[in-house]
Each structure stands twice: as C-alpha cells, then as structure tokens.
Design a protein around this motif. Structure first.
Motif, PDB file in Angstrom:
ATOM      1  N   HIS A 131       0.858  -1.189   0.000  1.00  0.00           N
ATOM      2  CA  HIS A 131       0.000   0.000   0.000  1.00  0.00           C
ATOM      3  C   HIS A 131       0.896   1.241   0.000  1.00  0.00           C
ATOM      4  O   HIS A 131       1.891   1.328   0.728  1.00  0.00           O
ATOM      5  N   LYS A 132       0.523   2.229  -0.814  1.00  0.00           N
ATOM      6  CA  LYS A 132       1.369   3.406  -1.004  1.00  0.00           C
ATOM      7  C   LYS A 132       1.731   4.086   0.314  1.00  0.00           C
ATOM      8  O   LYS A 132       2.885   4.489   0.529  1.00  0.00           O
ATOM      9  N   ASP A 133       0.767   4.226   1.214  1.00  0.00           N
ATOM     10  CA  ASP A 133       1.039   4.918   2.479  1.00  0.00           C
ATOM     11  C   ASP A 133       2.069   4.169   3.318  1.00  0.00           C
ATOM     12  O   ASP A 133       2.927   4.776   3.965  1.00  0.00           O
ATOM     13  N   LEU A 134       1.990   2.832   3.311  1.00  0.00           N
ATOM     14  CA  LEU A 134       2.941   2.032   4.081  1.00  0.00           C
ATOM     15  C   LEU A 134       4.322   2.072   3.439  1.00  0.00           C
ATOM     16  O   LEU A 134       5.346   2.124   4.129  1.00  0.00           O
ATOM     17  N   ARG A 135       4.353   2.056   2.120  1.00  0.00           N
ATOM     18  CA  ARG A 135       5.644   2.146   1.423  1.00  0.00           C
ATOM     19  C   ARG A 135       6.338   3.469   1.725  1.00  0.00           C
ATOM     20  O   ARG A 135       7.550   3.523   1.941  1.00  0.00           O
ATOM     21  N   ARG A 136       5.562   4.541   1.747  1.00  0.00           N
ATOM     22  CA  ARG A 136       6.139   5.856   2.029  1.00  0.00           C
ATOM     23  C   ARG A 136       6.745   5.904   3.437  1.00  0.00           C
ATOM     24  O   ARG A 136       7.761   6.565   3.662  1.00  0.00           O
ATOM     25  N   ILE A 137       6.126   5.221   4.365  1.00  0.00           N
ATOM     26  CA  ILE A 137       6.663   5.186   5.724  1.00  0.00           C
ATOM     27  C   ILE A 137       7.981   4.412   5.758  1.00  0.00           C
ATOM     28  O   ILE A 137       8.979   4.863   6.335  1.00  0.00           O
ATOM     29  N   LEU A 138       7.991   3.236   5.127  1.00  0.00           N
ATOM     30  CA  LEU A 138       9.205   2.412   5.139  1.00  0.00           C
ATOM     31  C   LEU A 138      10.359   3.088   4.409  1.00  0.00           C
ATOM     32  O   LEU A 138      11.527   2.874   4.759  1.00  0.00           O
ATOM     33  N   MET A 139      10.036   3.896   3.396  1.00  0.00           N
ATOM     34  CA  MET A 139      11.079   4.525   2.584  1.00  0.00           C
ATOM     35  C   MET A 139      11.245   6.001   2.936  1.00  0.00           C
ATOM     36  O   MET A 139      11.695   6.802   2.114  1.00  0.00           O
ATOM     37  N   ARG A 140      10.918   6.350   4.150  1.00  0.00           N
ATOM     38  CA  ARG A 140      11.029   7.736   4.603  1.00  0.00           C
ATOM     39  C   ARG A 140      12.461   8.241   4.414  1.00  0.00           C
ATOM     40  O   ARG A 140      13.427   7.560   4.753  1.00  0.00           O
ATOM     41  N   GLY A 141      12.570   9.453   3.842  1.00  0.00           N
ATOM     42  CA  GLY A 141      13.885  10.024   3.588  1.00  0.00           C
ATOM     43  C   GLY A 141      14.382   9.782   2.171  1.00  0.00           C
ATOM     44  O   GLY A 141      15.399  10.345   1.758  1.00  0.00           O
ATOM     45  N   TYR A 142      13.671   8.953   1.396  1.00  0.00           N
ATOM     46  CA  TYR A 142      14.013   8.694  -0.007  1.00  0.00           C
ATOM     47  C   TYR A 142      13.245   9.667  -0.909  1.00  0.00           C
ATOM     48  O   TYR A 142      12.456  10.486  -0.441  1.00  0.00           O
ATOM     49  N   PHE A 143      13.451   9.528  -2.242  1.00  0.00           N
ATOM     50  CA  PHE A 143      12.838  10.457  -3.186  1.00  0.00           C
ATOM     51  C   PHE A 143      12.164   9.697  -4.325  1.00  0.00           C
ATOM     52  O   PHE A 143      12.790   8.851  -4.969  1.00  0.00           O
ATOM     53  N   ASP A 144      10.875   9.999  -4.530  1.00  0.00           N
ATOM     54  CA  ASP A 144      10.102   9.411  -5.623  1.00  0.00           C
ATOM     55  C   ASP A 144      10.200  10.285  -6.865  1.00  0.00           C
ATOM     56  O   ASP A 144      10.032  11.514  -6.782  1.00  0.00           O
ATOM     57  N   TYR A 145      10.424   9.657  -8.023  1.00  0.00           N
ATOM     58  CA  TYR A 145      10.402  10.358  -9.313  1.00  0.00           C
ATOM     59  C   TYR A 145       9.376   9.671 -10.208  1.00  0.00           C
ATOM     60  O   TYR A 145       9.408   8.445 -10.371  1.00  0.00           O
ATOM     61  N   ASP A 146       8.464  10.465 -10.765  1.00  0.00           N
ATOM     62  CA  ASP A 146       7.404   9.920 -11.616  1.00  0.00           C
ATOM     63  C   ASP A 146       7.314  10.692 -12.923  1.00  0.00           C
ATOM     64  O   ASP A 146       7.487  11.925 -12.948  1.00  0.00           O
ATOM     65  N   LEU A 147       7.013   9.972 -14.013  1.00  0.00           N
ATOM     66  CA  LEU A 147       6.789  10.604 -15.309  1.00  0.00           C
ATOM     67  C   LEU A 147       5.412  11.263 -15.310  1.00  0.00           C
ATOM     68  O   LEU A 147       4.395  10.592 -15.092  1.00  0.00           O
ATOM     69  N   LYS A 148       5.371  12.542 -15.544  1.00  0.00           N
ATOM     70  CA  LYS A 148       4.128  13.311 -15.517  1.00  0.00           C
ATOM     71  C   LYS A 148       3.240  12.933 -16.699  1.00  0.00           C
ATOM     72  O   LYS A 148       3.696  12.863 -17.838  1.00  0.00           O
ATOM     73  N   ASN A 149       1.959  12.659 -16.415  1.00  0.00           N
ATOM     74  CA  ASN A 149       0.962  12.345 -17.460  1.00  0.00           C
ATOM     75  C   ASN A 149       1.434  11.221 -18.385  1.00  0.00           C
ATOM     76  O   ASN A 149       1.170  11.238 -19.591  1.00  0.00           O
TER      77      ASN A 149
END
Length: 459
Positions: A222-240
């Motif tokens: 689940h995205k919220d749980l992943r964000r907690i486990l990876m706290r301090g990291y950086f997400d990069y996403d392709l826009k649209n």
C-alpha cells in the motif's frame, strides 16, 4: 498438491480479503514456465488450468479479476471444507507476529539461516530470469536492480517497520467493523513478508515491455505504508505518462499540444468530472479518475467502467459525501464527455483496428507482438483478441525505454562519486532513489519525443 499448497497457505491477498491468483501461479501448478503468461493474453489457457483444479475441488471458485491486483484473478472459494479453513485461520491468528516464529507449513522454527536460504533461492530465481532476458538495456537494468546489496534495504525496513505497523489501522477506518480486522491482517502479513525479505527482486515480462517485482515487495505494498518504510528517499514519476506516450503514438494532437504546453491531464479531467469539489478532495478524485482513465485507454467497456467508477466512489467516503448517489451514477458519463477522453478513445479504437489488420504491433525495443483472435469471439462485438493487451504492452515498452537512460545515469553516478544515489525501487512509470537528483540533468535524458518530464517528491 501445488494448487492445494497455494490455496491453503498463500499469503498474497487483496484489500478485500481474497487470495490473489495470477496466471504465473496457476501455470506453475502444471509445470509450465511460471512467467510465460505475464503481459500476454493467455487467459484461456489459465482458465483451462483452473477448471482442471475444479475437477478435484468442485467447490473451488475464482473471479474474473481483482480490482487491487490488476488482471489477476482472485479465489472466491478454496473448495476446502469450512472446518479446515477455520482451523487454519485460528492457527494464523495465534501465530506470534514477531519474535520466535515457525514456518507455517513445516512447523520448523524460523532461523536466520532459513531466511538467508529463502532469500538466496529468490535471488537465484531472479538471476535465472535475467539470463533469459534478450534486450541488452533491460538485462543491464535487471542485473543492476537484482545485484543491489541487501543491507541497505534491511536497515531501511528495520528502522521504520514499527511505524508502518502502527499506521495499518488508519487505512481501514472506512470499512465495516467485521471487515476491518481481516484487511488489517492482510497488510500486517505483507509487512512481515517484507521484513523477512526486504530487498525487491525483479523480472521482465514476456515481450520485455516492463520490469515487475517478484512476490510481496515494497513496490506492491500500500502506497502509504511504502512511504513510511522509505522515509527520507525520493520518488520520481513521469508526468501524465500514459497520455503523453499514447497521444504521440496514436496521433492525438490536441492532447499532445496541451501536455507540451505544461498542462496536467488531471487539471483538465478533474474539474470537468467533479465540478463542485474542494481542493482537499483532489487526491481522492485523481485516484478515481486514474483507474478509469487507464482502463479506457486500453479498451475497458462501458459496463466495466460503470462498475469501477461506482465502486471507486464508494471506497472514498469523503468524495461520496459531496457528490452523493446521483453524482456517483453520472460520474462515468461526465468523465467520458471531456473532449480529451473522446479523442483518446476514438484514437484507441482506430489504433486497435490497425493492430488487428496488421497482425500485431512493434514495441519500443523492436519486438513484434502478434495479434491472436479470441477462441470464443463475442457475438455482440468485433473480435479484438489480444489487441488491447498489445496496445498496453507497446505503451509500457516506451515507458520503460524512456527511463533506461536515467537508470544508466544513476548506475554511472555510483561509479563516479563517493556517496552516490542508489536506485531503491523501479515502479513502471517512475522510481525511488536514496538521494535527490538534478531534475534538469535527468529530464534531458528523456529526449523530446513524448510530452512528459520527471517530477520529484520527497518521502
């Protein structure tokens, strides 16, 4: 026996409490190549496999697909006697969540050596998939991802696991009380699986259009749980991403020009579909429309779209409170009436017809995917066979192709600087790294064929 082991002991559940059962799993029961079906349309073969199981377990029932698990089927009924399932459920609930654990199937105490051997076996499996990968860029990516040292993942997960477990109950407050506990257990089991094997391992789909993660992993959490486990990291996403790629491949200049001007597809679709919602509901609205938009880009029909749109709103109580029952029923019609969606759907149908008439389509990596008509065509619609899947695979291959130079850049940085960024997660249309990258530098690597750029979010 393989099918029985899966039905009784699998820990891969969707958010509704059903066992997720993808084609590779059922293929493995019959000693087929377990990843032969990934990214293809071998659904008829998969169904034949499952019907063979029903001959032995007449009560075994399965669905067409799982909302949470994409195209995977889910188990509606294992076919085993209720007393057996109740006993197993009781055993599961009484197992210690942490500390001393035993293997649920063998009863042997779980040791560090046992965990290490399980991880080594998973690593060997991932390496075997890498060796069979034809495209050099994809193979190099798999070698890099699967060759990352595991200690950094272990440290990261251990540091934040308690916070992730404590957050689980907040994810199910919208569910009925009798369902809440069951879904919480699903999340907790997934967290335990990741705790035991923190490092994600990857393989390429058939056609090598995408890289997928094996089993329960950070990317499937689940995205919220992943964000907690990876706290301090950086997400990069392709826009649209999907709209950017397909507006070019399918020739939809109005959408392409809008995106090249810096517009966001969601800034266009959300106010059109939900004209009265406040800013705090924009994330919920986007979640609903993303599911619909990606479904319609690859051939989802009206009946399925109506079901998904209504279910998505029901799963977002704060959104339902604003638009009500009437708004829920009108949502799909309003969404499809936007000029961008009309043009994209028309272009999709046109391109699908070309795939059928040309006998297939070419991926970004030069592999020709052959069109296969359905074994039992619908009497009501033109036979689309696997044309929809071919469209999706072609788009996915361009998505992967866009990111390969960025992955090479991150890899080269690892050889160049003392404390380099580390690619921690590959997520189809984006990735997660341990350090912030220079956006200008990595966006130049994307080129200008498609109107998309990478965006960064700190976790």
């Amino acid at each position: 026996m393989k099918a029985a082991n899966f039905l009784l002991f699998s820990d891969w559940w969707d958010d509704n409490g059903y066992l997720i059962m993808c084609a590779p799993e059922s293929a493995s029961w019959f000693e087929d190549d377990p990843y032969h079906f990934v990214g293809t349309t071998k659904g008829s073969t998969e169904t034949k496999h499952l019907k063979e199981v029903q001959k032995v377990l007449p009560g075994f029932k399965f669905s067409k697909s799982s909302k949470i698990a994409g195209k995977c089927k889910v188990v509606l009924d294992t076919g085993f006697h209720g007393e057996i399932i109740d006993a197993l459920t009781e055993e599961r609930s009484s197992r210690p969540k942490r500390g001393d654990r035993v293997n649920f199937i063998t009863g042997h105490k779980v040791t560090k050596a046992m965990r290490a051997e399980a991880q080594a076996e998973a690593q060997r499996e991932a390496d075997s998939f890498t060796e069979r990968t034809k495209h050099e860029g994809i193979r190099r990516l798999l070698e890099y991802l699967n060759g990352l040292p595991s200690n950094a993942f272990t440290t990261m997960v251990k540091k934040h696991m308690d916070d992730a477990r404590a957050h689980v109950p907040t994810l199910t407050t919208h569910l009925p009380a009798d369902k809440r506990k069951e879904v919480n257990e699903i999340y907790l089991r997934t967290l335990t699986a990741i705790e035991n094997s923190p490092k994600p391992l990857y393989f390429a789909s058939k056609g090598e259009a995408r890289v997928y993660q094996l089993g329960d992993a950070l990317g499937t959490l689940h995205k919220d749980l992943r964000r907690i486990l990876m706290r301090g990291y950086f997400d990069y996403d392709l826009k649209n991403c999907q709209f950017a790629i397909n507006s070019v491949l399918w020739g939809v200049p109005n959408v392409e020009d809008y995106l090249r001007s810096g517009g966001s597809i969601w800034d266009a679709l959300i106010p059109h579909t939900f004209p009265a919602i406040s800013d705090d509901l924009l994330p919920s609205a986007k979640k609903v429309l993303k599911h619909l938009a990606y479904g319609y880009l690859y051939g989802m029909g009206h009946k399925k779209g109506q079901k998904i749109s209504m279910q998505e709103v029901e799963d977002s109580p704060e959104l339902y409170d604003v638009i009500g029952e009437a708004g829920k029923k009108k949502l799909l019609k309003q969404f499809k009436s936007h000029p961008f969606m009309k043009e994209m759907i028309d272009a999709r149908d046109r391109r699908m017809g070309e795939v059928i008439s040309e006998g297939g389509g070419l991926t970004a990596f030069g592999e020709f995917l052959e069109y296969e008509p359905s074994e039992k065509p619908s009497p009501y619609y033109a036979d689309q066979g696997n044309a929809r899947t071919i469209l999706a695979l072609i788009s996915q291959s361009h998505e992967t192709s866009l990111l390969l130079p960025v992955y090479e850049y991150i890899k080269e940085e690892g050889n160049r600087v003392t404390s380099p960024p580390r690619l921690a997660l590959s997520q189809h249309d984006g990735f997660t790294v341990s350090k912030r990258l220079k956006l200008d530098s990595i966006n130049r690597l994307l080129g200008d064929r498609f109107p998309t750029t990478l965006e960064c979010e700190a976790l």
